[in-house]
Design an enzyme around this catalytic site. Structure first.
Site, PDB file in Angstrom:
ATOM      1  N   ARG A  30      -6.590   8.464 -10.009  1.00 45.23           N
ATOM      2  CA  ARG A  30      -6.505   7.097 -10.405  1.00 45.23           C
ATOM      3  C   ARG A  30      -5.356   6.556  -9.853  1.00 45.23           C
ATOM      4  O   ARG A  30      -4.372   6.943  -9.734  1.00 45.23           O
ATOM      5  CB  ARG A  30      -6.628   7.040 -11.890  1.00 45.23           C
ATOM      6  CG  ARG A  30      -7.882   7.374 -12.560  1.00 45.23           C
ATOM      7  CD  ARG A  30      -8.025   6.839 -14.074  1.00 45.23           C
ATOM      8  NE  ARG A  30      -9.160   7.767 -14.494  1.00 45.23           N
ATOM      9  CZ  ARG A  30     -10.494   7.377 -14.316  1.00 45.23           C
ATOM     10  NH1 ARG A  30     -10.657   6.136 -13.772  1.00 45.23           N
ATOM     11  NH2 ARG A  30     -11.465   8.081 -14.957  1.00 45.23           N
ATOM     12  N   ASP A  31      -5.189   5.343  -9.408  1.00 44.32           N
ATOM     13  CA  ASP A  31      -4.123   4.573  -8.618  1.00 44.32           C
ATOM     14  C   ASP A  31      -3.353   4.241  -9.827  1.00 44.32           C
ATOM     15  O   ASP A  31      -3.603   3.865 -10.671  1.00 44.32           O
ATOM     16  CB  ASP A  31      -4.775   3.310  -7.943  1.00 44.32           C
ATOM     17  CG  ASP A  31      -3.723   2.679  -7.124  1.00 44.32           C
ATOM     18  OD1 ASP A  31      -3.935   2.733  -5.854  1.00 44.32           O
ATOM     19  OD2 ASP A  31      -2.507   2.304  -7.490  1.00 44.32           O
ATOM     20  N   ASN A  86      -6.985   0.651   3.810  1.00 40.56           N
ATOM     21  CA  ASN A  86      -6.020  -0.308   4.547  1.00 40.56           C
ATOM     22  C   ASN A  86      -5.523   0.651   5.951  1.00 40.56           C
ATOM     23  O   ASN A  86      -5.153   1.495   5.535  1.00 40.56           O
ATOM     24  CB  ASN A  86      -4.885  -0.689   3.769  1.00 40.56           C
ATOM     25  CG  ASN A  86      -5.583  -1.558   2.400  1.00 40.56           C
ATOM     26  OD1 ASN A  86      -6.378  -2.402   2.715  1.00 40.56           O
ATOM     27  ND2 ASN A  86      -4.879  -1.280   1.391  1.00 40.56           N
ATOM     28  N   VAL A  95       1.118   4.020   2.144  1.00 37.27           N
ATOM     29  CA  VAL A  95       1.032   5.778   2.141  1.00 37.27           C
ATOM     30  C   VAL A  95       0.342   6.137   3.361  1.00 37.27           C
ATOM     31  O   VAL A  95      -0.751   5.751   3.394  1.00 37.27           O
ATOM     32  CB  VAL A  95       0.504   6.194   0.742  1.00 37.27           C
ATOM     33  CG1 VAL A  95       0.641   7.616   0.855  1.00 37.27           C
ATOM     34  CG2 VAL A  95       1.192   5.781  -0.463  1.00 37.27           C
ATOM     35  N   HIS A  99      -6.500   7.155   3.020  1.00 34.98           N
ATOM     36  CA  HIS A  99      -7.023   7.051   1.623  1.00 34.98           C
ATOM     37  C   HIS A  99      -8.204   6.071   1.621  1.00 34.98           C
ATOM     38  O   HIS A  99      -7.951   4.914   2.228  1.00 34.98           O
ATOM     39  CB  HIS A  99      -5.896   7.091   0.570  1.00 34.98           C
ATOM     40  CG  HIS A  99      -4.942   5.957   0.656  1.00 34.98           C
ATOM     41  ND1 HIS A  99      -3.741   6.262   1.779  1.00 34.98           N
ATOM     42  CD2 HIS A  99      -4.766   4.618   0.126  1.00 34.98           C
ATOM     43  CE1 HIS A  99      -3.206   4.982   1.664  1.00 34.98           C
ATOM     44  NE2 HIS A  99      -3.597   3.935   0.794  1.00 34.98           N
ATOM     45  N   HIS A 101      -9.536   3.288  -1.006  1.00 34.34           N
ATOM     46  CA  HIS A 101      -9.550   2.600  -2.436  1.00 34.34           C
ATOM     47  C   HIS A 101     -10.996   2.452  -2.978  1.00 34.34           C
ATOM     48  O   HIS A 101     -11.607   1.987  -2.133  1.00 34.34           O
ATOM     49  CB  HIS A 101      -9.033   1.254  -2.146  1.00 34.34           C
ATOM     50  CG  HIS A 101      -7.482   1.277  -1.956  1.00 34.34           C
ATOM     51  ND1 HIS A 101      -6.414   1.167  -2.943  1.00 34.34           N
ATOM     52  CD2 HIS A 101      -6.868   1.453  -0.664  1.00 34.34           C
ATOM     53  CE1 HIS A 101      -5.300   1.215  -2.292  1.00 34.34           C
ATOM     54  NE2 HIS A 101      -5.618   1.461  -1.075  1.00 34.34           N
TER      55      HIS A 101
END
Ligand code: AMP
Ligand code: ZN
Length: 113
Positions: A30-31, A86, A95, A99, A101
């Site tokens: 989880r973000d 992104n 980061v 990754h 999202h």
């Protein structure tokens, strides 16, 4: 593993995270600053800085398929969800371990900001 990489440290469990899925190739958690009721990050175990450095189609494909699995688990697969990668600063990447999202649980605007 890149020594100075936050997400490599999450992979190695040096830094705790709220894991939602873990397999041989990817982990998802989880973000810490969620932008939707469901906001999960799916990352490869292997360090790849961004989509620009990615070489392995399976590694990238696994991120999307893991997101679909989590969306089903979390009950947003039918209502809808968004997956976003992104890439580099202009797109908001902060980061530098690739990754994806996974966002869900609310209506999403389009175009994205
Ligand atoms: P991006 O801006 O696309 O590079 O996404 C990085 C994401 O990582 C952001 O949504 C942050 O909220 C999230 N993040 C940063 N540190 C952590 C952490 N320790 N655990 C979980 N998520 C994090
Ligand atoms: Zn890394």
């Amino acid at each position: 593993m890149a020594d100075d990489c936050l997400f490599c440290r999450i992979v190695s469990k040096e830094i705790p995270a709220r894991l939602v899925l873990e397999n041989e190739h990817v982990i998802a958690f989880r973000d810490i600053n969620p932008q939707a009721p469901l906001h999960v990050l799916v990352i490869p175990r292997q360090h790849v800085a961004s989509l620009n450095e990615a070489k392995d189609p399976e590694l990238i494909g696994r991120l999307s398929l893991a997101a679909a699995e989590i969306a089903k688990q979390e009950g947003v697969a039918e209502s809808g969800y968004r997956t976003v990668i992104n890439t580099n600063r202009g797109a908001g990447q902060t980061v530098f371990h690739v990754h994806l999202h996974l966002l869900g649980g609310r209506d999403m605007g389009w175009p994205p900001g």
